[in-house]
Design an enzyme around this catalytic site. Sequence first.
Site, PDB file in Angstrom:
ATOM      1  N   HIS A   1      -6.115   5.701  -0.508  1.00  0.00           N
ATOM      2  CA  HIS A   1      -5.617   6.632   0.493  1.00  0.00           C
ATOM      3  C   HIS A   1      -4.129   6.885   0.242  1.00  0.00           C
ATOM      4  O   HIS A   1      -3.465   6.090  -0.430  1.00  0.00           O
ATOM      5  CB  HIS A   1      -5.828   6.068   1.898  1.00  0.00           C
TER       6      HIS A   1
ATOM      7  N   GLY B   1     -10.545  13.304  -3.247  1.00  0.00           N
ATOM      8  CA  GLY B   1     -11.584  12.724  -2.390  1.00  0.00           C
ATOM      9  C   GLY B   1     -12.208  13.701  -1.414  1.00  0.00           C
ATOM     10  O   GLY B   1     -13.431  13.899  -1.415  1.00  0.00           O
TER      11      GLY B   1
ATOM     12  N   ASP C   1     -15.077  11.883  -3.739  1.00  0.00           N
ATOM     13  CA  ASP C   1     -15.840  10.756  -3.182  1.00  0.00           C
ATOM     14  C   ASP C   1     -17.324  10.917  -3.509  1.00  0.00           C
ATOM     15  O   ASP C   1     -17.997   9.950  -3.871  1.00  0.00           O
ATOM     16  CB  ASP C   1     -15.644  10.658  -1.668  1.00  0.00           C
TER      17      ASP C   1
ATOM     18  N   ASP D   1      -6.504   2.706   3.819  1.00  0.00           N
ATOM     19  CA  ASP D   1      -5.449   2.567   4.827  1.00  0.00           C
ATOM     20  C   ASP D   1      -6.107   2.660   6.201  1.00  0.00           C
ATOM     21  O   ASP D   1      -6.420   3.757   6.658  1.00  0.00           O
ATOM     22  CB  ASP D   1      -4.401   3.662   4.668  1.00  0.00           C
TER      23      ASP D   1
ATOM     24  N   HIS E   1     -11.599  12.934   6.295  1.00  0.00           N
ATOM     25  CA  HIS E   1     -12.855  12.863   5.544  1.00  0.00           C
ATOM     26  C   HIS E   1     -13.483  11.473   5.685  1.00  0.00           C
ATOM     27  O   HIS E   1     -14.082  10.932   4.763  1.00  0.00           O
ATOM     28  CB  HIS E   1     -12.633  13.237   4.078  1.00  0.00           C
TER      29      HIS E   1
ATOM     30  N   ASP F   1     -16.970  10.752   4.395  1.00  0.00           N
ATOM     31  CA  ASP F   1     -17.081  10.565   2.950  1.00  0.00           C
ATOM     32  C   ASP F   1     -16.728   9.132   2.570  1.00  0.00           C
ATOM     33  O   ASP F   1     -17.376   8.521   1.712  1.00  0.00           O
ATOM     34  CB  ASP F   1     -16.165  11.538   2.199  1.00  0.00           C
TER      35      ASP F   1
ATOM     36  N   ARG G   1     -20.765   2.668   1.900  1.00  0.00           N
ATOM     37  CA  ARG G   1     -22.184   2.361   2.146  1.00  0.00           C
ATOM     38  C   ARG G   1     -22.952   2.294   0.839  1.00  0.00           C
ATOM     39  O   ARG G   1     -23.747   1.374   0.607  1.00  0.00           O
ATOM     40  CB  ARG G   1     -22.810   3.399   3.081  1.00  0.00           C
TER      41      ARG G   1
END
Length: 133
Positions: free
Chosen positions: A17, A65, A70, A90, A97, A100, A106
């Site tokens: 980030h 991203g 992503d 962060d 987003h 994402d 996940r």
Amino acid sequence: MSSNSSGRPLKLALVAHDAKKDLMVEWAQSHADILSQAELFATGTTGGRLRAALPELNVTALHSGPLGGDQQLGAMICEGRLDGLFFFIDPMSPMPHDVDVKALSRLAIVYDLPFASSPSTADFVLKGLTGLN
């Protein structure tokens, strides 16, 4: 050479980030000897920052991203094309987003991909992937 069990170079994803990009570059600099032997994939700005600071690294910069980077990494995870994900998150900044980010983390869990979200966990994951003490 840092390689996986098949003997090929490690394929690692590096994402950070905005507030963690400097930290990612510092971490990569401290592990440049190992990372220089791996194939690296990074989302947009993170990839550009890594290339500028460490031109000796083999970094493929994907899209930013929020603009699909992503998802590109998510596809690589699903296809078994990555050996590890290093995503310096962060938790204190708003993330437009966020869905994402959640999807990417996940997928790392679903596919049992080694996943580090901070420098200390990144150190352990990198050591585990390379077999270094």
